[in-house]
Design a protein around this motif. Structure first.
Motif, short mmCIF file in Angstrom:
data_model
loop_
_atom_site.label_atom_id
_atom_site.label_comp_id
_atom_site.label_asym_id
_atom_site.label_seq_id
_atom_site.Cartn_x
_atom_site.Cartn_y
_atom_site.Cartn_z
N GLU A 84 0.75 -1.31 0.05
CA GLU A 84 -0.10 -0.04 0.09
C GLU A 84 0.94 1.24 -0.21
N GLU A 85 1.88 1.40 0.82
CA GLU A 85 2.88 2.30 0.85
C GLU A 85 3.26 2.51 -0.65
N VAL A 86 3.87 1.63 -1.18
CA VAL A 86 4.54 1.79 -2.84
C VAL A 86 3.16 2.18 -3.84
N LEU A 87 2.29 1.51 -3.59
CA LEU A 87 1.06 1.68 -4.52
C LEU A 87 0.80 3.31 -4.50
N TYR A 88 0.56 3.85 -3.24
CA TYR A 88 0.15 5.35 -3.09
C TYR A 88 1.16 6.13 -3.99
N ILE A 89 2.31 6.02 -3.36
CA ILE A 89 3.48 6.78 -4.42
C ILE A 89 3.42 6.59 -5.71
N TYR A 90 3.27 5.27 -6.06
CA TYR A 90 3.31 5.23 -7.63
C TYR A 90 2.19 5.61 -8.33
N GLU A 91 1.03 5.60 -7.80
CA GLU A 91 -0.19 6.37 -8.23
C GLU A 91 -0.14 7.89 -8.20
N GLU A 92 0.53 8.21 -7.38
CA GLU A 92 0.76 9.75 -7.26
C GLU A 92 1.49 10.31 -8.21
N GLU A 93 2.64 9.54 -8.38
CA GLU A 93 4.09 10.03 -9.07
C GLU A 93 4.10 9.43 -10.44
N PHE A 94 3.69 8.16 -10.75
CA PHE A 94 4.20 7.59 -11.96
C PHE A 94 2.85 7.05 -12.87
N TYR A 95 1.88 6.84 -12.31
CA TYR A 95 0.70 6.19 -13.00
C TYR A 95 0.20 6.77 -14.09
N ASP A 96 0.40 6.20 -15.31
CA ASP A 96 -0.40 6.70 -16.40
C ASP A 96 -1.68 5.95 -16.74
N GLU A 97 -2.64 6.61 -16.12
CA GLU A 97 -4.03 5.77 -16.29
C GLU A 97 -4.39 5.46 -17.74
#
Length: 821
Positions: A633-646
């Motif tokens: 969950e910790e990594v997922l939160y940052i990934y979604e905030e910083e890198f996620y290309d929906e």
């Protein structure tokens, strides 16, 4: 002449059973067999010089094409002429001095209240009558007596039931019993011929891959020599068919009579079924296999209605009156008794599907089932193993690395202090006697609690065991006397827990650690922890001729061999992977770690950056494995905030609990071309967008880290975060200290080896066929240490170290070389 053998007990229990399944009738605890043996010996020693104990008896019925051998062992025979086989042939002696009739004694240890027994159990008496008939046929005695001797295991109180039969009466009854069984033995004889002929013609169903023929030969030699084989067979070696094929051949040559394919997960059971289906389709194999599905999964009733008694379940009501017809119907028309066929025929004949699957196993040449049915002391298949005798069986143990922790769980037990008070509060109004004994047990537990300093190793728990034994006896008596009553279900469930603890306590030896601890919620527990299950597992495997233990990840093999009951005489093989190691890129991220003391937002960011770089090097489907849900969950939160290309990437997340539908929908998104069953997606709230990257965020050691087969472009990369080592806890520290005292590296045994197995299993999701290409990225600087690199499979020798700055270029270069892009 072919001989078909059946035991006296097996004969009467199969032919003469009737009535309903009824779980309201108290079942004997797991230790009843051992206790029953003690009762037998006690009675036998007290019977005088003319009493002969454990007398083997047999009778051969000559059928048209085979001999039917019925054999058993009479508990006791009282006959002063037992050593003179011709004593009853001199008929004139019956006129002048009639000889007293011999007496056949059948002894049964029981927990029942003997005062309430008015007649013996039908099948018990039938066993004794079989022995009487066999003795009469052999000795020609004109009359014979039969005694049923029941002994209460707790009180040693005795009750006897006596019967007398003439030669003509007992032999006629026995002959009629045999005639009822001939339908079944005829089928067995005819089927044996069909099966053996087909096996002789069977060839390996595929072209042998490099080294595969040698592996099959090694399995066969292991069976012939009656040893164990520990086999690490990397993905692609075809370990299922390579172990099944030579074992089937051994059945056809009469070296073994039955194989057990043992698995830890439902999905690997399916793989085994497919292997047999392949041999049937490609090679015309005739071989009957039965799959045993857990009771809760195959039961026809809804979970909240499930109750195995004739009042609650129409399939339980009269089950035994209909089951033999159901068995014969399925036996005559199918070779695969899988879940679907069991359900179909159980529905047709209105019988319990779970009990039917157990019965079908008796007639199967191969049994596919969970580890429990061979190794668990409370669940094992008593119809095959209760006597403890060595049989000509072979155990094929798939995904063997799972057996270690499963074995520890099967042979461990615990008591929870609070459960005594909870049950006492619930029942004190209705059952004051039981409540009083609960209070005594609670006080004994309280004394241990006062002396517990967080986690305390115990040298003795006799202060608890003594009142616990008395409590078990009181509850046993209550359950025997009351098929219904207030709080009976709660008392029964508690009784099972107590019986389990007492049974495991009898097994405690130097392979165990007894300790007390406080759970996270403050509950006080006393544990019997099986640190080293090797002795218990080895004893189970001794019930068969040979065991083949295989897995794609069995490193270090000596660790598993030691803890799973292997000996120096047993064999071990590391099968070489058939895959080109150049098609797999292995990268070690050296500037991150999952080490608990170093976790921080910056570490989580760096790991999210790695994920972005790996996926950015080549679009496709990836699984990312984390050491825990919290870390995920910790990594997922940052990934979604910083890198996620929906727009171009879809995220799937493994949750704490997922239904079977949700699991299937998760995996379906990885299928080639992203094909998916839309009805399943509704349950996961997934948006359907074609040609996206699919990123699955999962937990190491969880449901998606092993046993799934994603081929070709279904999965092109795996990212493993951390070394997989378990969190420090009382259980792991107990294991570490235990193995250090035994002279081994405690950290390796308790932490490093189990953790690395999770890593290898997760990484093994990538390359599944010879055409596959993919990358494995291990994110933790600890992987560069020699202690971890020594556990890498040989196919990883070309690994490269990377950082957050270099990883994208390195992986881009790999894909460029492999695809020409």
């Amino acid at each position: 002449m072919t001989t078909i053998t059946i035991s006296v007990r097996g004969l009467v229990e199969f032919i003469l059973r009737s009535g309903s399944i009824d779980n309201r009738i108290q079942q004997a605890p797991a230790d009843a067999i051992q206790e029953g043996g003690r009762i037998h010996r006690m009675i036998q020693k007290s019977m005088g010089p003319d009493y002969h104990a454990e007398v083997p008896l047999s009778f051969i019925h000559h059928a048209d094409n085979y001999d039917l051998l019925i054999e058993g062992r009479a508990d006791g025979i009282l006959d002063k002429y037992i050593d003179d086989p011709d004593a009853y042939d001199a008929q004139e002696s019956f006129i002048d001095k009639p000889k007293p009739a011999p007496l056949i004694d059948e002894i049964k240890g029981t927990y029942r209240d003997l005062r309430k027994m008015e007649v013996p159990v039908d099948v018990h008496l039938a066993q004794a009558k079989c022995y009487a008939a066999m003795y009469c046929k052999d000795r020609h005695c004109p009359n014979i007596n039969v005694r049923m001797s029941y002994c209460n295991i707790d009180t040693e109180e005795m009750k006897y039931f006596d019967f007398s039969f003439s030669y003509e009466e007992i032999v006629k009854w026995f002959d009629e019993l045999i005639s009822m069984y001939l339908k079944w033995s005829d089928f067995e004889f005819n089927w044996s011929g069909v099966r053996t002929t087909s096996i002789k013609a069977v060839q390996f169903p595929f072209p042998y891959r490099d080294g595969q023929k040698d592996l099959a030969a090694a399995v066969y030699r292991t069976i012939v020599h009656g040893k164990k084989l520990f086999l690490e067979a990397p993905t692609g070696t075809g370990k299922t068919i390579t172990t099944v094929f030579p074992t089937v051949k051994a059945v056809g040559e009469g070296k073994i009579s039955k194989l057990f394919y043992l698995t830890a997960k439902t999905i690997t059971r399916t793989v085994a079924e497919e292997a047999f289906a392949t041999l049937r389709k490609a090679q015309n194999l005739r071989f009957k296999t039965a799959t045993i599905t857990a009771r809760d999964k195959i039961c026809f009733l809804d979970e909240n209605e499930r109750n195995c008694n004739p009042q609650a379940c129409p399939y339980a009501n009269g089950h035994y009156d209909r089951i033999n017809d159901a068995i014969y119907d399925l036996l005559a028309h199918e070779d695969s008794f899988d879940r679907e066929k069991i359900v179909e025929y159980a529905t047709r004949h209105q019988v319990c599907p779970f009990e039917m699957s157990l019965d079908m196993s008796l007639w199967a040449d191969g049994i596919i089932c969970d580890y429990n049915y061979v190794f668990d002391p409370f669940v094992y298949l008593r119809r095959f193993f209760a006597e403890g005798k060595k049989k000509d069986y072979v155990f094929l143990v798939d995904e063997t690395h799972n057996l270690l922790d499963r074995g520890r769980d099967m042979y461990s037990a615990f008591l929870r202090k609070e459960s005594f008070l909870e049950l006492k509060s619930l029942i004190k109004e209705f059952h004051p006697s039981i409540a009083g004994h609960l209070d005594k047990c609670n006080k004994a537990m309280l004394e241990l609690k006062r002396n517990c300093d967080g986690c305390t190793v115990l040298t003795s728990i006799d202060s608890v065991i003594n009142p616990l034994n008395r409590l078990a006896g009181i509850i046993s008596e209550y359950l025997e006397d009351h098929s219904e009553g207030p709080c009976r279900e709660d008392i029964l469930e508690f009784y099972f827990d107590v019986s389990r603890f007492l049974t495991i306590f009898d097994l405690v030896d130097d392979h165990y650690v007894m300790y007390s601890e406080f759970a996270e919620n403050g509950d006080f527990l006393v544990r019997l922890s099986c640190a080293d299950p090797s002795r218990n597992l080895a004893q189970c495997m001794e019930r068969g001729r040979s065991s083949i233990l295989f897995s794609a990840t069995l490193l270090p093999i000596q660790y598993y061999k030691k803890l799973l009951g292997g000996t120096e005489e047993d064999y071990e093989i590391y099968a070489r992977s058939i895959f080109d190691p150049e098609r797999l890129g292995v990268y070690l991220g050296v500037d991150v770690t999952s080490k608990y003391s170093e976790r921080s937002p910056q570490q989580y960011y760096n790991i999210a950056s790695y994920i972005n770089s790996v996926v950015g090097a080549r679009s496709g489907n990836y699984l990312i494995f984390f050491p825990s849900h919290q870390f995920l969950e910790e990594v997922l939160y940052i990934y979604e905030e910083e890198f996620y290309d929906e727009e171009n990437t879809e995220l799937l997340v493994q949750r704490d609990y997922m239904s079977e539908e949700a699991r299937e929908a998760f995996l379906d998104r990885f299928s080639t071309g992203n094909d998916i069953d839309l009805s399943k997606v509704i349950h996961m709230d997934l948006e359907i967008v074609e040609d996206k990257n699919i990123l699955g965020f999962c937990v190491m050691g969880g449901i998606f880290s092993e046993g799934i087969d994603l081929k070709y472009d279904s999965l092109i990369g795996v990212i493993v975060v951390g070394t997989g080592i378990p969190l420090v806890c009382n259980e792991r520290e107990i294991l570490r200290e235990y193995f250090e005292k035994a002279g081994f590296d405690g950290f390796d045994y308790a932490y490093r080896f189990p953790g690395m197995n999770k890593v290898l299993q997760a990484a093994g999701r990538v390359i599944r066929t010879e055409e596959d290409k993919g990358v494995v990225t291990l994110l933790d600087n600890r992987f560069t240490a020699a202690s971890y690199k020594s556990l890498f499979p040989r196919e990883w020798k070309g690994y490269k170290t990377v950082t957050t700055k270099t990883v994208k270029n390195e992986i881009t270069q790999f894909w460029s070389e492999k695809t020409g892009d």
